[in-house]
Write a protein that holds these residues in place. Structure first.
Motif, PDB file in Angstrom:
ATOM      1  N   ALA A   1      -7.093 -15.661  19.886  1.00 11.56           N
ATOM      2  CA  ALA A   1      -6.807 -16.990  19.991  1.00 11.56           C
ATOM      3  C   ALA A   1      -7.736 -17.793  20.733  1.00 11.56           C
ATOM      4  O   ALA A   1      -7.955 -18.971  20.552  1.00 11.56           O
ATOM      5  CB  ALA A   1      -5.497 -17.192  20.653  1.00 11.56           C
ATOM      6  N   LEU A   2      -8.301 -17.257  22.050  1.00 15.89           N
ATOM      7  CA  LEU A   2      -9.107 -18.293  22.822  1.00 15.89           C
ATOM      8  C   LEU A   2     -10.364 -18.789  21.974  1.00 15.89           C
ATOM      9  O   LEU A   2     -10.738 -19.550  22.389  1.00 15.89           O
ATOM     10  CB  LEU A   2      -9.670 -17.234  23.758  1.00 15.89           C
ATOM     11  CG  LEU A   2      -8.724 -16.987  25.063  1.00 15.89           C
ATOM     12  CD1 LEU A   2      -9.226 -15.991  26.082  1.00 15.89           C
ATOM     13  CD2 LEU A   2      -8.138 -18.114  25.667  1.00 15.89           C
ATOM     14  N   ALA A   3     -10.897 -17.809  20.760  1.00 19.36           N
ATOM     15  CA  ALA A   3     -11.927 -18.439  20.040  1.00 19.36           C
ATOM     16  C   ALA A   3     -11.468 -19.584  19.548  1.00 19.36           C
ATOM     17  O   ALA A   3     -12.525 -20.404  19.086  1.00 19.36           O
ATOM     18  CB  ALA A   3     -12.411 -17.109  19.003  1.00 19.36           C
ATOM     19  N   GLN A   4     -10.360 -19.806  19.152  1.00 22.20           N
ATOM     20  CA  GLN A   4      -9.839 -20.762  18.569  1.00 22.20           C
ATOM     21  C   GLN A   4      -9.918 -22.246  19.633  1.00 22.20           C
ATOM     22  O   GLN A   4      -8.803 -22.730  19.866  1.00 22.20           O
ATOM     23  CB  GLN A   4      -8.203 -20.693  18.068  1.00 22.20           C
ATOM     24  CG  GLN A   4      -8.066 -21.664  16.773  1.00 22.20           C
ATOM     25  CD  GLN A   4      -8.430 -20.791  15.711  1.00 22.20           C
ATOM     26  OE1 GLN A   4      -8.648 -19.747  15.511  1.00 22.20           O
ATOM     27  NE2 GLN A   4      -8.747 -21.867  14.573  1.00 22.20           N
ATOM     28  N   ASN A   5     -11.071 -22.510  19.907  1.00 24.45           N
ATOM     29  CA  ASN A   5     -10.976 -23.599  21.134  1.00 24.45           C
ATOM     30  C   ASN A   5     -11.026 -24.986  20.556  1.00 24.45           C
ATOM     31  O   ASN A   5     -11.201 -25.879  21.510  1.00 24.45           O
ATOM     32  CB  ASN A   5     -12.297 -23.078  21.975  1.00 24.45           C
ATOM     33  CG  ASN A   5     -13.589 -23.394  21.072  1.00 24.45           C
ATOM     34  OD1 ASN A   5     -13.551 -24.007  19.911  1.00 24.45           O
ATOM     35  ND2 ASN A   5     -14.747 -23.684  21.674  1.00 24.45           N
ATOM     36  N   GLY A   6     -10.840 -25.285  19.338  1.00 23.54           N
ATOM     37  CA  GLY A   6     -10.450 -26.617  18.872  1.00 23.54           C
ATOM     38  C   GLY A   6     -11.838 -27.159  18.877  1.00 23.54           C
ATOM     39  O   GLY A   6     -11.697 -28.245  18.062  1.00 23.54           O
ATOM     40  N   GLN A   7     -12.785 -26.766  19.134  1.00 26.01           N
ATOM     41  CA  GLN A   7     -14.316 -27.614  18.979  1.00 26.01           C
ATOM     42  C   GLN A   7     -14.613 -27.400  17.442  1.00 26.01           C
ATOM     43  O   GLN A   7     -14.717 -26.106  17.254  1.00 26.01           O
ATOM     44  CB  GLN A   7     -15.393 -26.849  19.838  1.00 26.01           C
ATOM     45  CG  GLN A   7     -15.139 -27.228  21.263  1.00 26.01           C
ATOM     46  CD  GLN A   7     -15.232 -28.823  21.453  1.00 26.01           C
ATOM     47  OE1 GLN A   7     -16.069 -29.387  20.655  1.00 26.01           O
ATOM     48  NE2 GLN A   7     -14.611 -29.234  22.417  1.00 26.01           N
ATOM     49  N   VAL A   8     -14.732 -28.189  16.563  1.00 32.38           N
ATOM     50  CA  VAL A   8     -14.786 -27.799  15.045  1.00 32.38           C
ATOM     51  C   VAL A   8     -16.062 -27.346  14.867  1.00 32.38           C
ATOM     52  O   VAL A   8     -15.982 -26.302  14.260  1.00 32.38           O
ATOM     53  CB  VAL A   8     -14.959 -29.241  14.384  1.00 32.38           C
ATOM     54  CG1 VAL A   8     -16.351 -30.209  15.031  1.00 32.38           C
ATOM     55  CG2 VAL A   8     -14.921 -29.040  13.083  1.00 32.38           C
ATOM     56  N   GLN A   9     -17.212 -27.232  15.543  1.00 33.85           N
ATOM     57  CA  GLN A   9     -18.323 -26.587  15.187  1.00 33.85           C
ATOM     58  C   GLN A   9     -18.253 -25.225  15.388  1.00 33.85           C
ATOM     59  O   GLN A   9     -19.051 -24.490  14.797  1.00 33.85           O
ATOM     60  CB  GLN A   9     -19.566 -27.404  15.589  1.00 33.85           C
ATOM     61  CG  GLN A   9     -19.824 -28.726  14.885  1.00 33.85           C
ATOM     62  CD  GLN A   9     -20.063 -29.769  15.872  1.00 33.85           C
ATOM     63  OE1 GLN A   9     -19.652 -30.005  16.895  1.00 33.85           O
ATOM     64  NE2 GLN A   9     -21.346 -30.500  15.705  1.00 33.85           N
ATOM     65  N   THR A  10     -17.420 -24.633  16.124  1.00 30.48           N
ATOM     66  CA  THR A  10     -17.304 -23.274  16.467  1.00 30.48           C
ATOM     67  C   THR A  10     -16.905 -22.532  15.367  1.00 30.48           C
ATOM     68  O   THR A  10     -17.505 -21.364  15.294  1.00 30.48           O
ATOM     69  CB  THR A  10     -16.315 -22.954  17.402  1.00 30.48           C
ATOM     70  OG1 THR A  10     -16.196 -24.201  18.599  1.00 30.48           O
ATOM     71  CG2 THR A  10     -16.306 -21.829  18.486  1.00 30.48           C
ATOM     72  N   TYR A  11     -15.994 -23.231  14.478  1.00 25.38           N
ATOM     73  CA  TYR A  11     -15.524 -22.491  13.436  1.00 25.38           C
ATOM     74  C   TYR A  11     -16.561 -22.045  12.367  1.00 25.38           C
ATOM     75  O   TYR A  11     -16.736 -20.768  12.077  1.00 25.38           O
ATOM     76  CB  TYR A  11     -14.481 -23.206  12.868  1.00 25.38           C
ATOM     77  CG  TYR A  11     -13.370 -23.722  13.869  1.00 25.38           C
ATOM     78  CD1 TYR A  11     -13.357 -22.999  15.141  1.00 25.38           C
ATOM     79  CD2 TYR A  11     -12.188 -24.477  13.270  1.00 25.38           C
ATOM     80  CE1 TYR A  11     -12.425 -23.537  16.123  1.00 25.38           C
ATOM     81  CE2 TYR A  11     -11.385 -24.685  14.333  1.00 25.38           C
ATOM     82  CZ  TYR A  11     -11.291 -24.242  15.578  1.00 25.38           C
ATOM     83  OH  TYR A  11     -10.311 -24.972  16.578  1.00 25.38           O
ATOM     84  N   PRO A  12     -17.336 -23.023  12.027  1.00 23.64           N
ATOM     85  CA  PRO A  12     -18.613 -22.653  10.868  1.00 23.64           C
ATOM     86  C   PRO A  12     -19.527 -21.713  11.579  1.00 23.64           C
ATOM     87  O   PRO A  12     -19.937 -20.896  10.931  1.00 23.64           O
ATOM     88  CB  PRO A  12     -19.100 -24.124  10.580  1.00 23.64           C
ATOM     89  CG  PRO A  12     -18.524 -24.807  11.471  1.00 23.64           C
ATOM     90  CD  PRO A  12     -17.255 -24.363  12.082  1.00 23.64           C
ATOM     91  N   LEU A  13     -19.714 -21.813  13.054  1.00 21.01           N
ATOM     92  CA  LEU A  13     -20.716 -21.072  13.453  1.00 21.01           C
ATOM     93  C   LEU A  13     -19.979 -19.466  13.599  1.00 21.01           C
ATOM     94  O   LEU A  13     -20.756 -18.677  13.064  1.00 21.01           O
ATOM     95  CB  LEU A  13     -20.544 -21.440  15.185  1.00 21.01           C
ATOM     96  CG  LEU A  13     -21.784 -20.782  15.987  1.00 21.01           C
ATOM     97  CD1 LEU A  13     -23.231 -21.287  15.261  1.00 21.01           C
ATOM     98  CD2 LEU A  13     -21.631 -20.835  17.254  1.00 21.01           C
ATOM     99  N   VAL A  14     -18.794 -19.357  13.896  1.00 20.81           N
ATOM    100  CA  VAL A  14     -18.328 -18.063  13.851  1.00 20.81           C
ATOM    101  C   VAL A  14     -18.240 -17.410  12.263  1.00 20.81           C
ATOM    102  O   VAL A  14     -18.872 -16.504  11.913  1.00 20.81           O
ATOM    103  CB  VAL A  14     -16.739 -18.041  14.311  1.00 20.81           C
ATOM    104  CG1 VAL A  14     -16.266 -16.814  13.890  1.00 20.81           C
ATOM    105  CG2 VAL A  14     -16.507 -18.244  15.509  1.00 20.81           C
TER     106      VAL A  14
END
Lengths: 194, 109, 512, 504, 679
Positions: free
Chosen positions: E650-663
């Protein structure tokens, strides 16, 4: 031929440079300007590939879009000069982009694109099969045993026919899409519930 | 000016756009980067279409232009996305006085 | 293959569910009315289940009183609503009816959310009855899973102590077990020639499932099923949910849990592992029996250490259920007319342990109602304050330590008979377990019923008439089986006959 | 554009028209009840037209509706598969419309837009499930996504805007990736129509050196999955899900979680089973991998959630995983069994739709009243709102995969399909799946425990308007009905997927 | 002639009275309690008459009744049947059991008068009588085991009858568990027999049918089936003997019997003297044909028996509780019987069992009557009761003399035959062993005489030493819990007739049972009873039952001389020249006395060392620890891990929108790389 190549190189360099500028320049104005430059360059490339109509569409729509973007950029960004700051993800993002680029280039290079295009050759071998993507002139096409109408169709691109023909359904759908976008955009911009 | 070179140019633009979409703070800048990605795609599509012309000519005419048709639609959809995107930009701006995406991270974990 | 529709089983199985529905929609109002309504329904279901038992004719068809219609019949999946009893399940159906009634009567004192309580109790009973009567794997699994939720709620709502932890533990363990079972069932399903979940056709000799088309190795299937049932049984080392669940469950919960739900595991072992995987069972008899004997001794030893009455009984259950595995493993020595002693013993053990442990928990429940403690050191000398409860304890305890003329003895003797033929050394170890059993049972009796009585228990009252009902019912059944077990064993043996014949013929069920 | 073309796309047209009608009605009069009524009753039109299509389809012995000189058939195929999803989507949108009755009142204005956008999105979905041509698929996808993005940002609060923003940006990026993949496919096969793509790939995919025959195909498949995975909310493209589920309006989330998921899976089934049939040997492993990843991540993370919408965000990821198991279960044998995997997906989607709608409707009822979606605030709900509480409990039990609910049968069916492939890898996938359902039991039951066992903080009863209760009741009944008598739907599912596996 | 139902009646009547009392009379309350007593007595009375009838008709017509057994449990291959085995052994035992039991029940009317558990007492007593009769009648080894365990249960219940006394409850538990240990041997023997069931069946035999077992054990040469032989036979016998040793308190399983005296005295008289403890002997006698085939087994039986005879007697020297003394003497006498069986003196052993039942029951009843008066069992606080209760005194003396084996009392005849046969060494065991046994038994005679005199003297002679009153004072002074059976009401006087009368009858038997039942040389009772009638009758039950050896004056004289020597020795210590006052002269014996008084520390060894330290603290403790910490700990750990892995992701779910497409992009690239890597 050398002329086409020259144009191609100029345009591609312009496009790529512009694209890099868009994402690297700190000043939001400049990056927006560079973006328009990219659009123009890409439009040029379209022309180079005898997609004149598309080129026109590209310029028209995007100029409008860019204009709008300008306004918003000015309106909503406090410090436009420093408006285009990167976030903490630069390195990973760069890494990912590079890797993906590598994959794409590998794809472009390793894939044998001739499997299909080549398949056409046996019957219509008259077309000069080059590795080039250029404008096939009338003679070339006529030589391929096409009727004048067909030649005309190919050259001047009967896009319209297609859009109300085979692709009429997506065409209608896209109109719905624009409608939806408009409704949504307006609803949100107008401020909900107040 | 071979197909490969065209594809490479396209993919470079695409990836630069991707980088921008991932690494920009400003919502509007991100939208612009996404436009770059779409341009890369369009370039690819048109190049493919052109490259397929001989084959398409032989098979059936419409296909010659399928790539371009596709590109038209992409451009249109991109425009629509911009429109909606700007609407949301407003919403975001209204709620937290900035279009900096790093500020909009209340939903997490 | 069994066909037809008698209806008797359907009624028996779903009567409690219907009652639960009526309660749910509020057809009955007022706690007192609800209690008596529940009592009447449970009694009716007991009568029905007895009718089922009586109307089962040994020597007739293998499966009788069959209710069947197509449930799912599509290209990829054929499942039928198929209920029926054979010699193995008929007695267990009766057992469920019996304990169901007892559960209701020991729950009369419940005053907290009475309606919901009885709803869940009835859903539970339907689920268990369904498990015992379902002859279609899908249906079997369905009932198997349904039973989880009511038990979970019974423990976590009306329980005591760390009830929520225990309930969750019970649930996770069981679901994990049934997860394995699901895989196995599906493998059987996709590899069964008839391409259906129908157990009866799987059980037909030269049966539907052949190893060559099995999606998984037969051995693996065997163990997948085994794990599922072993968790329920429960077998060392997957037993730790039982003490917690028992300790924190309400009395009725413990009664049903120990009385019938553990039996679902044993039933599954007989119905599936012994019937459908005979060769695997023979191959793996040694590990199975080893687990059983470990459970017997380990359970008994740990029991000696417990100071909470319910915990003590729970661990003794682990010990006693180990005998089921011993009886099951006895098939390693096949041939001869005696092969069925062990299996019969195992089956008997299911029934007898059900009644005995049921009675023990009933007694503990009554005791707890009066004293509000289950901590053995706090008790003592209760015998002459509450003679009825003391008698119940004595009978159940004596039966539990395998005293003749009470039901426990018969099953244990048969298990030992069978086990010794296959694994003499291990069986001797298991026999030593009965000394330990005497140890902890007598220790418990001595500390609770005998010795000096703490003054604060001076004005305890004995069991009320309502509480007397389950006591009498269970004592009678225990003595009846102990004094003349044939009426029960003959039915069980009839049910086990196909299996045994299969073993004697060297081939059986589906495990070709 | 013939009259028959109009008949073919009439459901779409009807739905789109309804959308606009609703907006107009909203402009004329601001009465929520009326809006709900119009939207709900109006749905009868597309439904009826779909029925008509179904009838004429079964009348003509063909697998899909055909006509000379029809132009839309170039991009469209009206077959049982499409119609199956039409009904699913229409049912979902109808119920969601009903349940929005109370919820939308917190958006005084723009309620017309709310319903209009939802209906437009539904139109996109119906287009998506029927499209068998890449451009149309892309348009349909966007037509589905953009209205939902708008709806996600519809509430006047920062979280909602943020949800919309995330949905839009991530959607845009993933569709860009997907587009590139489509471009590659087009370049490789010279067509955007699935049938022709299939033929071309079958002819072309000769070199066994690289998976999928060529680097292009590989890259294309992966990029397409990026786009589809976003819609399916499958790992690793799932990360937007929890945030959007938490921030967006709950009814819209309900719609998003079932309808758009269903449409996405329809898309995936079509593209992979028809378009990439020739490459089947390569991609099922990939899908199996994503399935395992989704199930595990979804369930493990869900354990530690305290917000119920977020919890369901993770649960939906997990269920995407279960569904992918079915997609990956491509029958190696062919023949009668060929449709096993896809049909199980269809049935699972139906059952999941019923269960998840029930859950979200119950949540909507409760949230509308207590203005909170924190699990802690659900304490004592059994007392305060018996009906929603029990319905929610049933739904949770269903989502664990326990009887007597549709998902129980669906899980068994989907896992059976997986094992039926005879691939040991798939058997392991099933084991991962069942173990995951065990984990899921833990957090689902926690909610039940809070509602049933913990004492209520406030004691006043929560009431909902009758449309909401009706929607909730219908959804719950469907959920149970699918568990007790799944035969009909299973049969329909099997006949629907014939078009996918007709090839064998 | 006698009909089968009548024989069953002997067994069923007590069962009926048990059920009646338990289900009807007890719930009705104390006012009806007396009825319970009468009911039991009636049942047993009828039973007694019936068994006399059975004995007579069997003995005089020399017929062995054989009734077909009834199927109880069908096991396909072998079946368990319930039936009657009416051989001489059974017939005699029936008379003994019902007779003694009857006497004891009558006696109990007085002894238990006014006890709050009066009805319960008689319920248990009926249960016991029923079980004991069933045990005696059993024709099937499983049937035998059933009642074997049931007598164990009733013994448990009766020892713990006064269950509020911790000591009583503990003693009951101890008795049950220790006998259970022996029973495991018995059970294993049964299981082992079943193991051979098919082999039996091939000879047309039933592996669990006792006569068939005899046949199976007999070698083919002797016309048997010879199925079990050699080592197997030995193990079988040892298993059976383990059971017997447990019940009959043979070394090393004897420790429970003395503690069993916690029960009411009549119980001790009936169960722990006359009948149940004799069941062990009965068991070995029942399977004598089997034992006889294995010399090793016989040696074990003989030696353990003889050793126990002496061993127990020594402990009897140092006991102060009158009942404990008798308990040890019981163990010792049972040792005589075992030894006799060991040396092959089947008839003699059973004859002794017969006589012993009478005089030992008599002695216990005497003790009970004494306790009734003195309010204690501790001989240190008795003395001088002779004057107070003459009847009791004289009857006890008769019993004692009979126990010691003084001519011509009953004990003499039986003991004499045992000694004689072991001297003649005609049995299966080697002569050396037989003679060793003979010597040990003579030593036993000496010790018996000694402690018996000591008991009589301390109880009845000298001056009264205060009884329970004093004892309780002493206890409170020493701050130790009140000793069992010590009560404040001390009324020196004869017990009521209802108690004395049965004692009288038993006393009569203790005198005459020997030479009337088994006269030597001449026929007795006006020629009605032929010489050696009883032993011959016993012998007739065996295939090769050998005839009793002629009476030998020599042995008789020797044993009597030794007996008198013992008495004289005891008299020197206790009566003359320095009469006993308060302190036991023997307790000056130093460590030896301590050893005896502490019962060779065997209880200590069993309970504290073996059970307490070794088993409970080590084995149980460790297992319990493992269960709680390792097995259950693993469960907890798994849960903990899965929970925390979740929050880690869940830590990866940091709320920064661009993290998600990056992942997502990273995921896609990983997929591509994996494909290219793995192909």
């Amino acid at each position: 031929m050398w002329f086409e190549s020259l144009v191609f190189w100029i345009l591609s360099v312009a496009a790529i440079a512009g694209a890099l500028g868009v994402v690297l320049v700190r000043d939001l104005f400049r990056s927006a300007l560079l973006l328009s430059m990219v659009f123009v360059a890409v439009g040029g490339l379209f022309v180079l590939m005898n997609a004149e109509f598309l080129a026109v569409v590209q310029i028209l729509i995007y100029v409008g879009a860019i204009a709008v973007l300008f306004i918003f950029a000015v309106m909503l960004t406090r410090n436009v000069q420093q408006g285009n700051m990167p976030n903490r993800l630069q390195i990973p993002a760069a890494l990912v982009a590079t890797l993906l680029l590598a994959a794409m280039i590998a794809t472009a290079v390793t894939t044998d694109w001739t499997t299909l295009a080549g398949a056409g050759l046996e019957s219509k071998g008259q077309i000069a099969q080059t590795q080039a993507v250029g404008i096939p002139d009338a003679a070339e096409l006529a030589g391929a045993g096409l009727t004048a109408a067909e030649v005309e169709n190919v050259r001047s691109g009967g896009l319209a026919d297609l859009l109300i023909g085979d692709f009429v359904l997506p065409f209608e759908a896209v109109s719905l899409l624009l409608l939806a976008a408009a409704i949504g955009g307006l609803a949100l911009a107008r401020g909900r519930g107040r | 000016m071979s197909l490969e070179s065209m594809l490479i140019v396209a993919s470079v633009i695409f990836c630069v756009g991707l980088y921008g979409a991932l690494a920009q703070r400003n919502f509007i800048a991100v939208l612009m980067s996404i436009e770059l990605m779409f341009n890369g795609v369009n370039l690819t599509l048109v190049a493919m279409g052109r490259w397929l012309a001989p084959y398409a000519v032989q098979e059936q005419l419409s296909a010659v232009l399928t790539g371009q048709v596709f590109a038209v639609f992409v451009i249109t959809v991109a425009a629509a996305e911009i429109a909606l995107g700007l609407g949301i930009v407003f919403a975001i701006f209204r709620s937290n006085e900035s279009v900096d995406l790093t500020d909009a991270a209340s939903l997490r974990h | 293959m069994a066909t037809g529709f008698t209806g008797l089983l359907t009624v028996t199985v779903f009567l409690p569910a219907v009652a639960a529905l009526l309660l749910g929609v509020g057809a009955v109002r007022g706690d007192r009315n609800i209690r008596w309504f529940a009592a009447v329904v449970a009694a009716a279901d007991l009568v029905l289940s007895v009718i089922v038992f009586v109307s089962f004719r040994p020597g007739g068809d293998q499966f009788q009183l069959v209710d069947r219609f197509d449930w799912i019949s599509v290209e990829t999946m054929h499942a039928s609503y198929l209920l029926g009893v054979d010699g193995i399940s008929a007695p267990l159906v009766m057992l469920t009816g019996l304990l169901g009634l007892c559960a209701v009567f020991v729950s009369f004192h419940i005053s907290h959310r009475v309606r919901e309580y009885f709803i869940w109790l009835f859903v539970l009973q339907t689920a268990v009855l369904g498990v015992f009567t379902a002859l279609d794997f899908l249906l079997f699994f369905l009932f198997w899973e349904i039973e989880l939720v009511p038990m979970y709620l019974l423990i976590s709502t009306w329980g005591a102590g760390r009830r929520e932890y225990s309930a969750m533990k019970f649930l996770i363990f069981t679901i994990l077990g049934s997860a394995f079972m699901l895989v196995a069932i599906l493998a059987v399903f996709v590899s069964s020639g008839v391409d259906s979940f129908n157990m009866t056709s799987l059980l037909e000799p030269g049966g539907a499932l052949d190893a060559t088309r099995a999606a998984l190795p037969m051995g693996l299937l065997f163990w997948l099923f085994f794990i599922a049932f072993a968790v329920k049984l429960p077998t060392w080392p997957v037993h730790t949910w039982l003490p917690d669940a028992h300790t924190d469950a309400p009395t009725a919960g413990s009664v049903m849990l120990a009385g019938v739900m553990l039996k679902m595991g044993g039933y599954g072992l007989l119905r599936v592992n012994a019937s459908m995987f005979p060769e695997q069972l023979q191959t793996y008899a040694l590990p199975v029996v080893a687990l059983g004997v470990i459970s017997v001794l380990y359970g008994a030893v740990v029991t000696l250490r417990q100071t909470d009455l319910k915990r003590l009984i729970a661990y003794s259950s682990v010990s006693h259920m180990g005998l089921v595995l011993l009886g099951l493993g006895s098939v390693a020595a096949v041939g001869g007319a005696l092969s069925d002693a062990g299996l019969t013993g195992a089956a008997m053990q299911l029934f007898t342990h059900g009644t005995i442990t049921g009675l023990l928990f009933v007694a503990v429940g009554i005791l707890y109602e009066k004293t509000h403690t289950r901590h053995i050191p706090d008790l003592g000398g209760l015998a002459n304050r509450m003679p009825v409860v003391a008698t119940a304890f004595l009978v159940a305890g004596a039966a539990s330590l395998g005293l003749p003329a009470l039901s426990g003895f018969v099953s244990e003797l048969l298990v030992f008979f069978g086990g010794f033929r296959a694994f003499p050394a291990l069986t001797i170890l298991a026999v030593l377990g009965i000394i330990l059993a005497a140890g902890y049972i007598l220790w418990m009796l001595q500390r609770t019923l005998f010795g000096p009585r703490p003054s604060r228990w001076d004005d305890l009252s004995d069991a009320s008439p309502v509480e007397l009902v389950p006591v009498v019912l269970l004592v009678v059944s225990i003595v009846a089986v102990g004094v003349y077990p044939a009426w029960l064993t003959d039915v069980f043996r009839d049910g086990l006959e196909p299996i045994v014949n299969g073993y004697n013929a060297g081939i059986a069920g589906v495990g070709r | 554009m013939t009259a028959y073309d109009l008949f073919l796309i009439s459901p779409l047209l009807a739905l789109a028209a309804l959308a606009m009608l609703v907006i107009v009605v909203d402009l004329l009069t601001r009465r929520t009840g009326l809006l709900v009524g119009v939207s709900f009753v109006g749905l009868a039109a597309p439904a009826a037209l779909s029925v008509w299509q179904l009838v004429s389809l079964s009348g003509s012995g063909q697998s899909e509706l055909m006509a000379e000189g029809s132009v839309v058939l170039y991009t469209l195929s009206i077959d049982r598969f499409a119609l199956f999803f039409n009904f699913l989507i229409l049912a979902a949108v109808g119920l969601v419309v009903l349940v929005s009755n109370d919820y939308v009142r917190r958006i005084e204005r723009l309620q017309g837009e709310y319903f209009g956008l939802m209906l437009l999105s539904a139109t996109g979905m119906m287009l998506m499930v029927a499209a068998d041509e890449l451009i149309t698929m892309y348009i349909a996808l966007e037509l589905t996504t953009l209205p939902l993005a708008a709806l996600a940002a519809f509430l006047p609060n920062g979280r909602s805007s943020e949800a919309g923003m995330k949905f839009l940006i991530i959607g845009a990026i993933s569709s860009a990736l997907m587009l590139y993949g489509m471009a590659l496919i087009y370049g490789l096969t010279g067509s955007t129509r699935l049938e022709e793509i299939a033929v071309a790939l079958a002819a072309g995919s000769s070199s066994g050196l690289i998976p999928f025959g060529s680097m292009a195909a590989l890259l294309a498949v992966v990029l397409l999955l990026a786009g589809f995975g976003f819609k399916m909310s499958a790992a690793p493209f799932q990360m937007w899900v929890p945030d959007v589920y938490q921030g967006a309006p709950t009814p819209m989330v309900a719609f998003l979680s079932v309808a758009s998921k269903a449409a996405a899976f329809a898309l995936v089934l079509r593209v992979f089973y028809i378009g990439f049939d020739a490459l089947g040997g390569d991609w099922w492993v990939l899908l199996a991998g994503l399935a395992a990843l989704s199930m595990t991540i979804g369930n493990l993370v869900a354990i530690s959630q305290r917000n119920i919408n977020r919890l369901f965000g993770y649960s939906t990821i997990a269920h995407a995983g279960y569904l992918l198991v079915g997609v990956a279960a491509i029958a190696t044998a062919g023949g009668e069994e060929a449709g096993f995997g896809p049909s199980s997906v269809l049935f699972y989607l139906t059952a999941y739709t019923a269960a998840n709608l029930t859950a979200f409707f119950a949540i909507t009822c409760i949230e509308t009243r207590i203005n909170s979606s924190e699990i802690a605030d659900y304490a004592g709900m059994l007392r305060r709102a018996p009906f929603p509480a029990i319905a929610l409990a049933l739904a949770l039990i269903a989502l664990i995969g326990l009887p007597p609910t549709g998902v129980f049968i669906a899980k068994i069916h989907i896992f059976a399909a997986a094992i039926n492939t005879g691939e040991s890898l798939m058997t392991w996938l099933v084991i991962i799946g069942v173990v995951n359902s065990v984990i899921s039991a833990y957090y689902y039951l926690r909610v039940i425990r809070v509602m049933f066992l913990q004492p209520a903080i406030h004691t006043e009863r929560l009431r909902a308007s009758w449309p909401v209760n009706v929607a909730l009741g219908v959804a719950a009944l469907c959920m149970l009905w699918l568990g007790v008598a799944p035969g009909a739907v299973l049969d329909a599912a099997e006949r629907a997927v014939v078009v996918l596996v007709a090839g064998g | 002639m006698i009909a089968e139902p009548l024989v069953w009646a002997i067994f069923l009547l007590p069962v009926a009275s048990f059920l009646l009392i338990g289900l009807v009379i007890r719930p009705m309350g104390a006012s009806f309690a007396k009825v319970a007593g009468y009911l039991t007595i009636a049942a047993l009375g009828v039973g007694f008459i019936l068994s006399l009838w059975l004995l007579r008709s069997s003995a005089y017509h020399h017929t062995v009744y054989e009734f077909a057994p009834h199927l109880w449990l069908d096991l396909g291959g072998a079946s368990i049947e319930m039936g009657l085995l009416l051989d001489p052994l059974t017939n005699v035992m029936l008379v003994v059991v019902t007779g003694v039991s009857l006497m004891v029940q009558i006696y109990s009317l007085g002894y238990m008068d006014g006890d709050e558990g009066f009805a319960r007492y008689y319920a248990y007593m009926s249960l016991f009588s029923a079980s004991m009769i069933g045990l005696v009648l059993a024709v099937n080894i499983v049937q035998m085991y059933v009642f074997w365990e049931l007598v164990g249960l009733s013994s448990y219940l009766l020892i713990g009858f006064w269950h509020n006394r911790p000591s009583a409850a503990a003693a009951a538990k101890k008795a049950f568990i220790i006998t259970r240990i022996g029973d495991v041997g018995f059970l294993l023997a049964i299981i082992y027999l079943f193991f051979h069931a098919e082999e039996f069946a091939s000879h047309g035999l039933n592996a669990l049918h006792i006569p068939h077992i005899w046949e199976a054990a007999a070698p083919i040469a002797a016309g048997g089936a010879g199925i079990v032989a050699g080592g197997a036979l030995l193990w079988l016998c040892l298993g059976l003997f383990a059971g017997a040793a447990g019940k009959s308190g043979q070394f090393p399983l004897h420790t429970w019997l003395p503690d069993a005296m916690e029960g009411p005295t009549p119980v001790s008289a009936l169960i722990h003297a006359a009948t149940m403890v004799a069941a062990g002997v009965f068991l070995v006698g029942r399977f004598f044909p089997v034992f006889a085939e294995s010399q090793a087994a016989m040696m074990v039986v003989a030696l353990i028996g003889a050793f126990t005879a002496v061993f127990a007697a020594t402990m009897g020297l140092a006991a102060n509780d009158i009942k404990r003394v008798m308990a040890y003497s019981t163990v010792s006498q049972l040792g005589y019987m075992m030894a006799a069986l060991g040396v092959g003196a089947y008839n003699a052993a059973l004859f002794h069992l017969f006589t012993h039942a009478f005089f030992k029951a008599l002695l216990f009843l005497g003790a009970g009557s004494v306790n009734h008066a003195a309010g204690t069992f501790n001989m240190m606080y008795m003395g001088g009761l002779r004057k107070a209760m003459p009847w009791t005194y004289w009857l006890t003396v008769i019993g004692s003399l009979s126990l010691v084996g003084i001519f011509p009392l009953a004990g003499f005849w039986s003991k004499d035959e045992i000694l004689l046969e072991s001297w003649l060494a005609g049995g299966p065991v080697p002569a050396s062993i037989s003679l060793l046994v003979f010597v040990l038994l003579l030593v036993g005679v000496l010790l018996t005489a000694f402690y018996t005199y000591r008991m009589v003297h301390l109880t009845f002679h000298g001056e009264f030493r205060g009884g329970g009153e004093r004892e309780l004072h002493a206890a409170t002074a020493a701050g130790v819990p009140a000793p069992t059976g010590a009560t404040h009401h001390v009324h020196l006087g004869e017990s009521p007739a209802v108690m004395v009368a049965p004692m009288g009858i038993l006393g009569f038997c203790a005198i005459v049972a020997g030479w009337i039942a088994n006269p030597i040389g001449v026929t007795s009772v006006f020629g009605l009873i032929p010489s050696h009638w009883l032993t011959e009758y016993f012998a007739s039950g065996l295939h090769d039952g050998h005839h009793a050896p002629p009476f030998s004056i020599g042995i008789a004289v020797i044993s009597n001389v030794i007996a008198f020597a013992g008495i004289g020795l005891a008299a020197l210590v206790y009566a003359w020249p320095r009469p006993f006052v308060s302190r036991d002269p023997l307790s000056g014996g130093g460590p030896l006395h301590t050893l005896l008084a502490q019962r060779y520390f065997m209880d200590h060894f069993y309970e504290d060392v073996v059970v307490g330290r070794l088993f409970y603290r080590s084995v149980v403790g460790i297992t319990d620890w493992v269960d709680r910490n390792i097995i259950d700990g693993l469960v907890g750990l798994t849960g903990w891990i899965s929970r925390n892995v979740g929050s880690l992701i869940a830590l990866a779910q940091n709320g920064q929108v661009q993290t998600y497409p990056l992942v997502a992009a990273v995921g896609g690239l990983v997929i591509i790389i994996l494909y290219l890597a793995l192909g």
